[in-house]
Design an enzyme around this catalytic site. Sequence first.
Site, PDB file in Angstrom:
ATOM      1  N   GLY A  87      40.357  34.870  38.111  1.00 24.99           N
ATOM      2  CA  GLY A  87      39.526  34.995  39.124  1.00 24.99           C
ATOM      3  C   GLY A  87      38.384  35.483  40.243  1.00 24.99           C
ATOM      4  O   GLY A  87      39.351  36.451  40.424  1.00 24.99           O
ATOM      5  N   LYS A 110      34.168  42.281  48.903  1.00 23.91           N
ATOM      6  CA  LYS A 110      35.188  42.875  47.983  1.00 23.91           C
ATOM      7  C   LYS A 110      36.164  43.196  48.621  1.00 23.91           C
ATOM      8  O   LYS A 110      35.291  44.679  49.527  1.00 23.91           O
ATOM      9  CB  LYS A 110      34.551  43.104  46.851  1.00 23.91           C
ATOM     10  CG  LYS A 110      35.375  43.793  45.880  1.00 23.91           C
ATOM     11  CD  LYS A 110      34.652  44.392  44.218  1.00 23.91           C
ATOM     12  CE  LYS A 110      35.895  45.444  43.664  1.00 23.91           C
ATOM     13  NZ  LYS A 110      35.058  45.645  42.410  1.00 23.91           N
ATOM     14  N   GLY A 123      44.873  40.947  47.477  1.00 19.33           N
ATOM     15  CA  GLY A 123      43.186  40.492  48.223  1.00 19.33           C
ATOM     16  C   GLY A 123      42.230  41.283  49.095  1.00 19.33           C
ATOM     17  O   GLY A 123      41.479  41.250  49.671  1.00 19.33           O
ATOM     18  N   ARG A 173      28.598  43.531  47.714  1.00 19.87           N
ATOM     19  CA  ARG A 173      28.026  44.214  46.321  1.00 19.87           C
ATOM     20  C   ARG A 173      27.005  43.143  46.214  1.00 19.87           C
ATOM     21  O   ARG A 173      27.390  41.216  46.582  1.00 19.87           O
ATOM     22  CB  ARG A 173      29.409  43.727  45.631  1.00 19.87           C
ATOM     23  CG  ARG A 173      28.615  44.042  43.898  1.00 19.87           C
ATOM     24  CD  ARG A 173      29.014  43.714  43.518  1.00 19.87           C
ATOM     25  NE  ARG A 173      30.862  42.869  43.290  1.00 19.87           N
ATOM     26  CZ  ARG A 173      32.272  43.631  41.878  1.00 19.87           C
ATOM     27  NH1 ARG A 173      32.299  44.229  41.424  1.00 19.87           N
ATOM     28  NH2 ARG A 173      32.033  41.733  41.452  1.00 19.87           N
ATOM     29  N   ASP A 245      36.515  40.278  32.030  1.00 25.14           N
ATOM     30  CA  ASP A 245      36.163  39.659  32.783  1.00 25.14           C
ATOM     31  C   ASP A 245      35.183  40.275  33.673  1.00 25.14           C
ATOM     32  O   ASP A 245      34.905  40.248  34.682  1.00 25.14           O
ATOM     33  CB  ASP A 245      37.248  39.367  33.681  1.00 25.14           C
ATOM     34  CG  ASP A 245      38.236  40.396  33.825  1.00 25.14           C
ATOM     35  OD1 ASP A 245      38.514  41.033  32.541  1.00 25.14           O
ATOM     36  OD2 ASP A 245      38.544  41.123  34.898  1.00 25.14           O
ATOM     37  N   ASN A 246      34.564  41.591  33.167  1.00 27.86           N
ATOM     38  CA  ASN A 246      33.685  42.859  34.328  1.00 27.86           C
ATOM     39  C   ASN A 246      32.452  42.997  32.969  1.00 27.86           C
ATOM     40  O   ASN A 246      32.004  44.026  32.827  1.00 27.86           O
ATOM     41  CB  ASN A 246      35.119  43.892  33.530  1.00 27.86           C
ATOM     42  CG  ASN A 246      36.061  44.043  35.155  1.00 27.86           C
ATOM     43  OD1 ASN A 246      35.872  43.521  35.982  1.00 27.86           O
ATOM     44  ND2 ASN A 246      36.668  44.836  35.046  1.00 27.86           N
ATOM     45  N   ASP A 255      31.819  46.081  38.533  1.00 27.67           N
ATOM     46  CA  ASP A 255      33.069  46.313  38.192  1.00 27.67           C
ATOM     47  C   ASP A 255      33.169  48.335  37.986  1.00 27.67           C
ATOM     48  O   ASP A 255      33.785  48.020  36.955  1.00 27.67           O
ATOM     49  CB  ASP A 255      33.931  45.238  37.649  1.00 27.67           C
ATOM     50  CG  ASP A 255      34.381  44.700  38.503  1.00 27.67           C
ATOM     51  OD1 ASP A 255      34.062  43.913  40.124  1.00 27.67           O
ATOM     52  OD2 ASP A 255      35.590  43.446  38.840  1.00 27.67           O
TER      53      ASP A 255
HETATM   54  P1  AMP Z   1      39.611  44.014  38.211  1.00 28.96           P
HETATM   55  O1  AMP Z   1      40.344  45.234  38.203  1.00 28.96           O
HETATM   56  O2  AMP Z   1      38.459  44.761  40.069  1.00 28.96           O
HETATM   57  O3  AMP Z   1      38.386  44.090  37.942  1.00 28.96           O
HETATM   58  O4  AMP Z   1      40.373  43.140  38.804  1.00 28.96           O
HETATM   59  C1  AMP Z   1      41.187  42.071  37.800  1.00 28.96           C
HETATM   60  C2  AMP Z   1      41.994  41.101  38.316  1.00 28.96           C
HETATM   61  O5  AMP Z   1      42.347  40.871  39.230  1.00 28.96           O
HETATM   62  C3  AMP Z   1      40.386  39.942  39.258  1.00 28.96           C
HETATM   63  O6  AMP Z   1      41.060  38.670  38.995  1.00 28.96           O
HETATM   64  C4  AMP Z   1      41.091  40.303  40.558  1.00 28.96           C
HETATM   65  O7  AMP Z   1      40.743  39.343  41.484  1.00 28.96           O
HETATM   66  C5  AMP Z   1      42.267  40.908  40.715  1.00 28.96           C
HETATM   67  N1  AMP Z   1      42.736  41.436  41.349  1.00 28.96           N
HETATM   68  C6  AMP Z   1      42.291  43.419  42.118  1.00 28.96           C
HETATM   69  N2  AMP Z   1      42.829  44.163  42.510  1.00 28.96           N
HETATM   70  C7  AMP Z   1      43.498  42.665  43.327  1.00 28.96           C
HETATM   71  C8  AMP Z   1      44.099  42.373  44.931  1.00 28.96           C
HETATM   72  N3  AMP Z   1      44.482  44.242  45.766  1.00 28.96           N
HETATM   73  N4  AMP Z   1      44.808  41.464  45.143  1.00 28.96           N
HETATM   74  C9  AMP Z   1      44.719  39.934  44.106  1.00 28.96           C
HETATM   75  N5  AMP Z   1      43.493  39.734  43.306  1.00 28.96           N
HETATM   76  C10 AMP Z   1      43.363  41.544  42.829  1.00 28.96           C
HETATM   77 MG    MG Z   2      36.844  42.779  37.765  1.00 19.91          MG
END
Ligand code: AMP
Ligand code: MG
Length: 466
Positions: A87, A110, A123, A173, A245-246, A255
């Site tokens: 999520g 983001k 976050g 985005r 998820d990407n 992403d």
């Molecule tokens: P990503 O690598 O950006 O595709 O992220 C993969 C998952 O990790 C997604 O569910 C993101 O929302 C979560 N995520 C990545 N970075 C953070 C962060 N700094 N804080 C919380 N969730 C994160």
């Molecule tokens: Mg992602």
Amino acid sequence: MIRFPFDNSYARLPEHFYTRQAPVPVASPGLLRLNRALAAELGLDADALAGAEGAAIFAGNLVPDGAEPLAQAYSGHQFGNFSPKLGDGRAILLGEIITPDGLRFDMQLKGSGRTEWSRGGDGRAAIGPMLREYIISEAMAALGIPTTRSLAVATTGEYVFRDDALPGAVLTRIAASHLRVGTFQYFAARGDTDAVRALVEYARARHCPDADGPLGLFRHVVAAQARLIAQWLLVGFIHGVMNTDNCAISGETIDYGPCAFLDEYHPDTVFSSIDHGGRYAYGNQPRIAQWNLARFAETLLPLLDADEQRAVDIAQEALAEFPTQFEATYQSGLARKLGLAEPAPDLARDFLALLAEHRADFTNSFRALADAVDDPARDAPAFAEWSARWRAAGPDAALIRATNPAFIPRNHLVEEALTAATQGDTRPLDTLLDVLSRPFDDQPGRERHATPPRREERVLQTFCGT
Ligand code: AMP
Ligand code: MG
């Protein structure tokens, strides 16, 4: 108050598709970058967005009228392992805006603070990775490759703590949607077939209203992904984290983490620091996309046929279109890169083999063919035999220039721009973005931006920065 033409269809889906959550305000909003050209395309008032109110909106401190902020639910296979609950852990969908042409786009922040889905994360995002997404997504758009876009990068006046303390930033985005293969997996993994059905109908209406039911949607996504991955390969792009998820249902690149463009050509190339097995290597990307689509198909099986074996057969037949469609786009694209109107698989294969053998620069080797069309004297000895066969096929120099960029976001230039911007100097970033906005033009005076890295400038690893 700045007005956005919101019409939020995702917020009208059932409550368990998302959690309602406003962006978390930051200490001190600033506007590091506004994409005026994109704002104009979207029918937004760039001058208004460039002011303090724009900065407050892009940093998440001011929720514009008509936004219905939410964090989306999704799962995902990450490096082959299923994570049922991912999520939006650091993103907020503000809503969907309708352009003057009637197109619908998600507007997402983001790096906008913790949500229900943050797990251990903060976050937040650092300025480097958000600018990286801005640079590379906008470069992809200028190259004509389907991609999410970057409207703005706001600074937060706060630090985020990774290995170091880094200035924080929020990216805005713009996307055709944020539906992912992982969105479907989230509901399928829970056995919530009604939700998958609702999602199929939503995705179909949004992305391919002419497609017929779940199978029509699936076939549409297979075709879109096949075209997308072929286009990646044709410019030397490596996504780096092709987790489900990407993988966007829209067929947009989404992403931008440890992604990178090839300098030297070799199909085994990997830059991502977390991709130890080379799962997401340059040349593996078609296979992985097809694997992701198989995971997508699995979520649809109950909707394809009441008989499970029949459903599997239907899905497999549709998935078998992937290699055919990929190969068609890839081969016609390679032919155009060689200046030829018709696919020439043998010439293309042999040229790529020569590039790999000599570790030649992918982008510049293709671009140089334009000058080589009428000038056999320029041929490197190792390429002489190939060049003679190629000239006999009648290549067109103008087609070569129109198809092969002179400028790509080379890793060392991206790193240089990010490092300077993090330290407060945005001049290298400004120049890089300007150069990359016209990738097919010869740009006198910008030779440095078309030059491969010297040995000591080479970037060997890229990081996702999460
Ligand atoms: P990503 O690598 O950006 O595709 O992220 C993969 C998952 O990790 C997604 O569910 C993101 O929302 C979560 N995520 C990545 N970075 C953070 C962060 N700094 N804080 C919380 N969730 C994160
Ligand atoms: Mg992602």
